[in-house]
Design a protein around this motif. Structure first.
Motif, PDB file in Angstrom:
ATOM      1  N   TYR A 118       0.840  -1.199   0.000  1.00 23.87           N
ATOM      2  CA  TYR A 118       0.000   0.000   0.000  1.00 23.87           C
ATOM      3  C   TYR A 118       0.872   1.245   0.000  1.00 23.87           C
ATOM      4  O   TYR A 118       2.042   1.225   0.395  1.00 23.87           O
ATOM      5  CB  TYR A 118      -0.933   0.010   1.216  1.00 23.87           C
ATOM      6  CG  TYR A 118      -0.228   0.364   2.513  1.00 23.87           C
ATOM      7  CD1 TYR A 118      -0.075   1.690   2.909  1.00 23.87           C
ATOM      8  CD2 TYR A 118       0.320  -0.628   3.330  1.00 23.87           C
ATOM      9  CE1 TYR A 118       0.597   2.013   4.079  1.00 23.87           C
ATOM     10  CE2 TYR A 118       0.988  -0.312   4.495  1.00 23.87           C
ATOM     11  CZ  TYR A 118       1.126   1.015   4.862  1.00 23.87           C
ATOM     12  OH  TYR A 118       1.804   1.342   6.016  1.00 23.87           O
ATOM     13  N   THR A 119       0.268   2.338  -0.444  1.00 20.49           N
ATOM     14  CA  THR A 119       0.846   3.670  -0.257  1.00 20.49           C
ATOM     15  C   THR A 119      -0.178   4.544   0.442  1.00 20.49           C
ATOM     16  O   THR A 119      -1.392   4.312   0.361  1.00 20.49           O
ATOM     17  CB  THR A 119       1.261   4.332  -1.585  1.00 20.49           C
ATOM     18  OG1 THR A 119       0.119   4.396  -2.457  1.00 20.49           O
ATOM     19  CG2 THR A 119       2.384   3.554  -2.251  1.00 20.49           C
ATOM     20  N   SER A 120       0.307   5.546   1.144  1.00 20.33           N
ATOM     21  CA  SER A 120      -0.553   6.415   1.940  1.00 20.33           C
ATOM     22  C   SER A 120       0.096   7.789   2.056  1.00 20.33           C
ATOM     23  O   SER A 120       1.316   7.926   1.927  1.00 20.33           O
ATOM     24  CB  SER A 120      -0.742   5.806   3.337  1.00 20.33           C
ATOM     25  OG  SER A 120      -1.400   6.689   4.214  1.00 20.33           O
ATOM     26  N   THR A 121      -0.728   8.778   2.327  1.00 21.11           N
ATOM     27  CA  THR A 121      -0.206  10.112   2.632  1.00 21.11           C
ATOM     28  C   THR A 121      -0.255  10.398   4.129  1.00 21.11           C
ATOM     29  O   THR A 121       0.051  11.508   4.558  1.00 21.11           O
ATOM     30  CB  THR A 121      -0.995  11.192   1.870  1.00 21.11           C
ATOM     31  OG1 THR A 121      -2.389  11.088   2.208  1.00 21.11           O
ATOM     32  CG2 THR A 121      -0.831  11.022   0.357  1.00 21.11           C
ATOM     33  N   SER A 122      -0.630   9.397   4.938  1.00 24.43           N
ATOM     34  CA  SER A 122      -0.695   9.572   6.393  1.00 24.43           C
ATOM     35  C   SER A 122       0.705   9.702   6.980  1.00 24.43           C
ATOM     36  O   SER A 122       1.644   9.007   6.559  1.00 24.43           O
ATOM     37  CB  SER A 122      -1.396   8.377   7.048  1.00 24.43           C
ATOM     38  OG  SER A 122      -2.725   8.249   6.619  1.00 24.43           O
ATOM     39  N   ALA A 123       0.831  10.566   7.966  1.00 18.06           N
ATOM     40  CA  ALA A 123       2.093  10.683   8.694  1.00 18.06           C
ATOM     41  C   ALA A 123       2.277   9.473   9.604  1.00 18.06           C
ATOM     42  O   ALA A 123       1.301   8.886  10.081  1.00 18.06           O
ATOM     43  CB  ALA A 123       2.106  11.961   9.519  1.00 18.06           C
ATOM     44  N   ILE A 124       3.516   9.091   9.838  1.00 15.89           N
ATOM     45  CA  ILE A 124       3.824   7.964  10.722  1.00 15.89           C
ATOM     46  C   ILE A 124       4.023   8.508  12.129  1.00 15.89           C
ATOM     47  O   ILE A 124       5.056   9.112  12.434  1.00 15.89           O
ATOM     48  CB  ILE A 124       5.076   7.217  10.231  1.00 15.89           C
ATOM     49  CG1 ILE A 124       4.883   6.732   8.793  1.00 15.89           C
ATOM     50  CG2 ILE A 124       5.387   6.045  11.148  1.00 15.89           C
ATOM     51  CD1 ILE A 124       6.133   6.139   8.179  1.00 15.89           C
ATOM     52  N   ALA A 125       3.030   8.307  12.976  1.00 14.61           N
ATOM     53  CA  ALA A 125       3.085   8.820  14.345  1.00 14.61           C
ATOM     54  C   ALA A 125       2.396   7.829  15.265  1.00 14.61           C
ATOM     55  O   ALA A 125       1.363   7.240  14.902  1.00 14.61           O
ATOM     56  CB  ALA A 125       2.413  10.182  14.431  1.00 14.61           C
ATOM     57  N   ALA A 126       2.956   7.630  16.453  1.00  9.07           N
ATOM     58  CA  ALA A 126       2.421   6.661  17.404  1.00  9.07           C
ATOM     59  C   ALA A 126       0.944   6.912  17.682  1.00  9.07           C
ATOM     60  O   ALA A 126       0.532   8.037  17.972  1.00  9.07           O
ATOM     61  CB  ALA A 126       3.213   6.722  18.703  1.00  9.07           C
ATOM     62  N   GLY A 127       0.143   5.855  17.568  1.00  6.88           N
ATOM     63  CA  GLY A 127      -1.282   5.938  17.855  1.00  6.88           C
ATOM     64  C   GLY A 127      -2.128   6.452  16.708  1.00  6.88           C
ATOM     65  O   GLY A 127      -3.357   6.434  16.801  1.00  6.88           O
ATOM     66  N   LYS A 128      -1.504   6.890  15.618  1.00  5.36           N
ATOM     67  CA  LYS A 128      -2.241   7.440  14.480  1.00  5.36           C
ATOM     68  C   LYS A 128      -2.504   6.347  13.439  1.00  5.36           C
ATOM     69  O   LYS A 128      -1.628   5.555  13.116  1.00  5.36           O
ATOM     70  CB  LYS A 128      -1.473   8.589  13.837  1.00  5.36           C
ATOM     71  CG  LYS A 128      -1.193   9.748  14.781  1.00  5.36           C
ATOM     72  CD  LYS A 128      -2.493  10.359  15.319  1.00  5.36           C
ATOM     73  CE  LYS A 128      -2.206  11.552  16.213  1.00  5.36           C
ATOM     74  NZ  LYS A 128      -3.459  12.122  16.783  1.00  5.36           N
ATOM     75  N   THR A 129      -3.727   6.338  12.911  1.00  2.00           N
ATOM     76  CA  THR A 129      -4.116   5.328  11.938  1.00  2.00           C
ATOM     77  C   THR A 129      -3.567   5.668  10.558  1.00  2.00           C
ATOM     78  O   THR A 129      -3.638   6.821  10.118  1.00  2.00           O
ATOM     79  CB  THR A 129      -5.645   5.208  11.872  1.00  2.00           C
ATOM     80  OG1 THR A 129      -6.144   4.833  13.167  1.00  2.00           O
ATOM     81  CG2 THR A 129      -6.076   4.151  10.858  1.00  2.00           C
ATOM     82  N   ILE A 130      -3.021   4.654   9.887  1.00  2.00           N
ATOM     83  CA  ILE A 130      -2.548   4.810   8.514  1.00  2.00           C
ATOM     84  C   ILE A 130      -3.737   4.622   7.576  1.00  2.00           C
ATOM     85  O   ILE A 130      -4.352   3.554   7.537  1.00  2.00           O
ATOM     86  CB  ILE A 130      -1.447   3.786   8.179  1.00  2.00           C
ATOM     87  CG1 ILE A 130      -0.249   3.948   9.125  1.00  2.00           C
ATOM     88  CG2 ILE A 130      -1.018   3.913   6.730  1.00  2.00           C
ATOM     89  CD1 ILE A 130       0.450   5.289   9.034  1.00  2.00           C
ATOM     90  N   SER A 131      -4.077   5.671   6.839  1.00  2.00           N
ATOM     91  CA  SER A 131      -5.177   5.616   5.884  1.00  2.00           C
ATOM     92  C   SER A 131      -4.622   5.201   4.523  1.00  2.00           C
ATOM     93  O   SER A 131      -3.841   5.940   3.912  1.00  2.00           O
ATOM     94  CB  SER A 131      -5.875   6.978   5.793  1.00  2.00           C
ATOM     95  OG  SER A 131      -6.927   6.937   4.856  1.00  2.00           O
ATOM     96  N   VAL A 132      -5.012   4.021   4.064  1.00  2.00           N
ATOM     97  CA  VAL A 132      -4.485   3.490   2.807  1.00  2.00           C
ATOM     98  C   VAL A 132      -5.076   4.259   1.637  1.00  2.00           C
ATOM     99  O   VAL A 132      -6.296   4.394   1.507  1.00  2.00           O
ATOM    100  CB  VAL A 132      -4.794   1.991   2.677  1.00  2.00           C
ATOM    101  CG1 VAL A 132      -4.395   1.469   1.301  1.00  2.00           C
ATOM    102  CG2 VAL A 132      -4.081   1.216   3.781  1.00  2.00           C
ATOM    103  N   GLY A 133      -4.191   4.768   0.766  1.00  2.00           N
ATOM    104  CA  GLY A 133      -4.648   5.471  -0.423  1.00  2.00           C
ATOM    105  C   GLY A 133      -4.781   4.544  -1.610  1.00  2.00           C
ATOM    106  O   GLY A 133      -5.816   4.481  -2.272  1.00  2.00           O
ATOM    107  N   ASN A 134      -3.729   3.780  -1.901  1.00  2.00           N
ATOM    108  CA  ASN A 134      -3.717   2.807  -2.991  1.00  2.00           C
ATOM    109  C   ASN A 134      -3.099   1.512  -2.491  1.00  2.00           C
ATOM    110  O   ASN A 134      -2.239   1.523  -1.603  1.00  2.00           O
ATOM    111  CB  ASN A 134      -2.906   3.332  -4.186  1.00  2.00           C
ATOM    112  CG  ASN A 134      -3.548   4.526  -4.850  1.00  2.00           C
ATOM    113  OD1 ASN A 134      -4.494   4.396  -5.619  1.00  2.00           O
ATOM    114  ND2 ASN A 134      -3.046   5.728  -4.533  1.00  2.00           N
ATOM    115  N   SER A 135      -3.525   0.392  -3.068  1.00  2.00           N
ATOM    116  CA  SER A 135      -2.966  -0.898  -2.677  1.00  2.00           C
ATOM    117  C   SER A 135      -3.053  -1.862  -3.846  1.00  2.00           C
ATOM    118  O   SER A 135      -3.839  -1.668  -4.785  1.00  2.00           O
ATOM    119  CB  SER A 135      -3.708  -1.467  -1.463  1.00  2.00           C
ATOM    120  OG  SER A 135      -5.074  -1.699  -1.776  1.00  2.00           O
ATOM    121  N   THR A 136      -2.253  -2.920  -3.764  1.00  2.00           N
ATOM    122  CA  THR A 136      -2.251  -3.932  -4.814  1.00  2.00           C
ATOM    123  C   THR A 136      -1.728  -5.244  -4.262  1.00  2.00           C
ATOM    124  O   THR A 136      -0.910  -5.255  -3.329  1.00  2.00           O
ATOM    125  CB  THR A 136      -1.381  -3.492  -6.009  1.00  2.00           C
ATOM    126  OG1 THR A 136      -1.522  -4.437  -7.071  1.00  2.00           O
ATOM    127  CG2 THR A 136       0.081  -3.387  -5.625  1.00  2.00           C
TER     128      THR A 136
END
Length: 237
Positions: free
Chosen positions: A67-85
Motif C-alpha cells: 500500500y501507499t498512503s499520505t498519512s504521517a507515521i506517528a504513534a497511535g495514528k491510523t494509517i489511511s491506505v490510499g492505494n494498494s495492490t
C-alpha cells in the motif's frame, strides 16, 4: 500466494479471566512481523478483537498487499491506505506521483518491493488480513521517499497483548519513548510473540494474574520492554 498457509494461534481464557478482561474493557491486540532493512519502519496494529470469548482463534491469510498512503507515521495514528495492490515475493510495485502503478516481475526474489518512480514522498508498507476476512490492514509503515524503494518480506510471526488501549487496527503501535500521557495510563498485560507453523495450530492460554502460558515451547516468547517488541516485529535482514 505470497507465503505458505500458517496455522492459527488458539487463545484460551478461563471464565474468571474472560470476565475480568471484559469488565475492564480490554481487547486483544495483534501485530505481524516483517523483515525490512529500514530503521524508520514502525509496526502497526494488525487486528483488534474486542469481543472476548473463552476460545479465540486467529489465523493469517496467505495473501499480501502493498500500500501507499499520505498519512504521517506517528504513534497511535491510523494509517489511511490510499492505494494498494496484491504483491508476491520477487515482484516490484512501481508507483508514480499518484501513489499507484504497475506490478512488475522484477526485484529481489526474497522481497516484496515498492519503488517510488516520482519525487513525491509516501508512507508505504505491506498489508495482511485475518484468514476468512477480506479486509487488508497495514502491518507496518515506513517512509518511501522520492526515487527510492523499500523491500520487505512478511514473516509468519505475530505479537499478542491484552490492553485497555483504544487504538484502531491500522494504527502505528505506541512503542516510542515519547508516548502520550493518555496511553501511559492504560492497563495492559504482557506481550507474547508466537511463531506460527504451516498447517498446525499454536495453543496458548492467558490468565489475568499469571499472564501467558504456551508450554514453554521455543515458538513462544514473552517480550519484556518496548525494544524487544519492536525487534520482534521489525526484523532486519
Amino acid at each position: 500466494m505470497a507465503a505458505s498457509a500458517p496455522g492459527p494461534v488458539v487463545i484460551t481464557l478461563d471464565s474468571a479471566t474472560q470476565t475480568a478482561l471484559t469488565n475492564g474493557g480490554y481487547a486483544l491486540y495483534a501485530s505481524c512481523a516483517v523483515k525490512i532493512d529500514n530503521a524508520a519502519a514502525l509496526p502497526t496494529i494488525w487486528h483488534v478483537e474486542r469481543v472476548l470469548t473463552q476460545t479465540i482463534s486467529l489465523a493469517l491469510a496467505t495473501d499480501v498487499e502493498a500500500y501507499t498512503s499520505t498519512s504521517a507515521i506517528a504513534a497511535g495514528k491510523t494509517i489511511s491506505v490510499g492505494n494498494s495492490t496484491a504483491i508476491d515475493l520477487g515482484q516490484t510495485w512501481q508507483v508514480g506521483a499518484g501513489g499507484s502503478g504497475p506490478v512488475k516481475e522484477a526485484g529481489p526474489a526474497d522481497k516484496m518491493t515498492v519503488e517510488n518512480t516520482s519525487k513525491t514522498p509516501f508512507t508505504a508498507g505491506l498489508s495482511r488480513c485475518v484468514d476468512g476476512n477480506t479486509d487488508f490492514t497495514p502491518v507496518f509503515a515506513a517512509p518511501l521517499y522520492g526515487l527510492q524503494s523499500n523491500g520487505a518480506a512478511p514473516v509468519s510471526q505475530i505479537v499478542l497483548q491484552f490492553s485497555t488501549a483504544r487504538e484502531a487496527a491500522g494504527s502505528v503501535m505506541s512503542l516510542s519513548t515519547a508516548r502520550t500521557q493518555a496511553h501511559a495510563q492504560i492497563s495492559a498485560g504482557q506481550y507474547l510473540s508466537v511463531q506460527l507453523a504451516d498447517g498446525a495450530s499454536r495453543q496458548v492460554g492467558f490468565d489475568i494474574n499469571t499472564g501467558w502460558s504456551w508450554g514453554d515451547y521455543t515458538w513462544g516468547q514473552v517480550l519484556n520492554g518496548q525494544a524487544a517488541v519492536l525487534n520482534a516485529l521489525i526484523q532486519p535482514e
